[in-house]
Scaffold this motif. Structure first.
Motif, mmCIF file in Angstrom:
data_model
loop_
_atom_site.group_PDB
_atom_site.id
_atom_site.type_symbol
_atom_site.label_atom_id
_atom_site.label_comp_id
_atom_site.label_asym_id
_atom_site.label_seq_id
_atom_site.Cartn_x
_atom_site.Cartn_y
_atom_site.Cartn_z
ATOM 1 N N GLN A 348 0.848 -1.183 0.000
ATOM 2 C CA GLN A 348 0.000 0.000 0.000
ATOM 3 C C GLN A 348 0.896 1.249 0.000
ATOM 4 O O GLN A 348 1.920 1.286 0.665
ATOM 5 C CB GLN A 348 -0.904 0.018 1.228
ATOM 6 C CG GLN A 348 -1.944 -1.083 1.240
ATOM 7 C CD GLN A 348 -2.875 -0.966 2.429
ATOM 8 O OE1 GLN A 348 -3.932 -0.341 2.359
ATOM 9 N NE2 GLN A 348 -2.483 -1.578 3.540
ATOM 10 N N ASN A 370 -5.427 1.412 -2.352
ATOM 11 C CA ASN A 370 -4.536 2.324 -1.629
ATOM 12 C C ASN A 370 -3.129 2.375 -2.203
ATOM 13 O O ASN A 370 -2.151 2.452 -1.470
ATOM 14 C CB ASN A 370 -4.476 1.944 -0.139
ATOM 15 C CG ASN A 370 -5.840 2.027 0.528
ATOM 16 O OD1 ASN A 370 -6.587 2.979 0.311
ATOM 17 N ND2 ASN A 370 -6.176 1.019 1.312
ATOM 18 N N ARG A 371 -3.050 2.307 -3.523
ATOM 19 C CA ARG A 371 -1.787 2.553 -4.218
ATOM 20 C C ARG A 371 -1.908 3.843 -5.028
ATOM 21 O O ARG A 371 -3.007 4.242 -5.422
ATOM 22 C CB ARG A 371 -1.450 1.411 -5.183
ATOM 23 C CG ARG A 371 -0.666 0.241 -4.578
ATOM 24 C CD ARG A 371 -1.549 -0.757 -3.985
ATOM 25 N NE ARG A 371 -0.824 -1.972 -3.577
ATOM 26 C CZ ARG A 371 -1.287 -2.799 -2.667
ATOM 27 N NH1 ARG A 371 -2.452 -2.560 -2.059
ATOM 28 N NH2 ARG A 371 -0.612 -3.886 -2.338
#
Length: 395
Positions: A348, A370-371
């Motif tokens: 992440q 969540n990148r």
């Protein structure tokens, strides 16, 4: 209950995992007895053997389709079942076993590490020369931050030109699927060019991808050979990366289960003259830059134990994308493919690059997980579509 334990022939300790389940009552219910008989009848001796002895179940476990076991057990378990039901205890005990691998849709609980039982394995790896082809690579080890103007952006541009403006060692993971040169109808791309021209351009873009990838970063290319032209694109790409001193990490088979192509009779019918092979899968070629180990914080790991165990098995059965007409794009990989790649090979907060972003699946999945992302495509239409898909995630 049918007793099958006599068929084990003294090989229990080697061929089975032995587990015990206490029977905390004087006698099993009729439903429990029927259920145990059905389980013993449904699964072969090679998979599972159950016997009762001295107020306990003794389970000899080798390999098992756990979902099939669950379906069978719930035929004998009602909502009012007591907490000491041995069928539920059996299922819970097996589901809580954490050491196994997958093979043919079954969990394998014993002997799955036999391939590692080599004497002095580390010394022999050193003697052979582990990834010898990349040992003299001179990649810089200092990584850089991606400039803010490229973070979480979809940019309409020629990837070769845009990437050349970026600093080296700033991308954590490249995940992409370039046009395969099959002759499909893309926007602003001619997809049936001479193979030399195709590979020259592709290699220049991949060269820039190597340059901008961090030390310890990964490059993963999804591709399918063009069998009618006898061009193994996955081998061409792998050979290119090997010549560039990247370390080959893996080759994953993406099984698409396109069974409609399995029985097509092309080439020489019923003759060894020139049979034409058909395939239901594509390839993911996985390479590392400089080192196999990618640095990251433990708290940024988001892959579960179950996902990890399933996905390190290098054949992923995932249905093809079904919404390509809606996105007006002739060749898309499904979001599940990108999700597995990102969770297995990145953390992440990492930044994910797709230099052939198309309709935007890579950045969409990066955003969901969540990148950070950077998508590049030469088609303005596809870039607009990709931006809209990402904007919809925030609604």
């Amino acid at each position: 209950m049918k007793d099958k334990a006599f068929h084990i022939n003294g090989e229990t300790s080697e061929n089975y995992k032995k587990i015990f389940i206490p029977i905390n009552k004087n006698e099993l219910t009729k439903s429990e007895k029927r259920g145990l008989r059905q389980i013993n009848d449904a699964f072969s001796n090679d998979d599972l053997i159950i016997e009762t002895y001295d107020h306990k179940l003794i389970v000899f476990l080798n390999k098992l389709d756990v979902n099939s076991l669950k379906d069978l057990i719930f035929q004998f378990v009602s909502e009012q079942v007591s907490e000491d039901n041995v069928l539920l205890a059996l299922l819970t005990k097996i589901e809580n076993i954490k050491s196994y691998t997958y093979q043919g849709g079954k969990k394998v609980f014993v002997n799955f590490n036999d391939e590692r039982k080599v004497k002095d394995r580390k010394a022999k790896e050193t003697q052979r020369g582990k990834f010898f082809y990349a040992q003299d690579a001179d990649f810089k080890v200092t990584n850089n931050a991606v400039p803010k103007e490229y973070e979480n952006q979809i940019i309409c541009a020629d990837s070769e030109q845009l990437l050349s403006k970026m600093p080296e060692n700033c991308i954590d993971l490249v995940f992409t699927s370039p046009p395969y040169n099959f002759g499909l109808e893309y926007d602003n791309h001619q997809d049936a060019m001479n193979w030399s021209i195709y590979f020259d351009k592709l290699y220049r873009i991949l060269d820039e991808c190597i340059r901008v990838t961090k030390y310890g970063g990964r490059i993963i290319v999804n591709v399918q050979p063009l069998f009618s032209d006898y061009i193994p694109i996955h081998h061409f790409i792998s050979n290119f990366f090997i010549k560039k001193k990247l370390i080959w990490k893996a080759e994953i088979l993406w099984e698409k289960n396109n069974y409609n192509c399995k029985y097509t009779a092309w080439g020489s019918w019923k003759s060894p003259s020139n049979p034409y092979m058909k395939y239901t899968w594509e390839f993911l070629e996985v390479f590392c830059k400089g080192t196999m180990k990618k640095q990251g914080k433990k708290e940024n790991i988001d892959i579960s134990a179950e996902e990890f165990k399933e996905w390190v098995y290098g054949k992923w059965s995932i249905a093809p994308e079904k919404n390509m007409k809606n996105y007006k794009h002739p060749s898309m990989f499904p979001e599940e493919l990108a999700r597995r790649v990102m969770k297995l090979f990145s953390y992440q907060g990492d930044i994910i690059l797709d230099p052939f972003v198309g309709s935007g699946t890579t950045p969409v999945v990066a955003h969901q997980n969540n990148r950070r992302f950077l998508g590049i495509d030469i088609s303005r239409e596809y870039c607009e579509l990709a931006r809209k898909r990402i904007d919809q995630q925030d609604c």
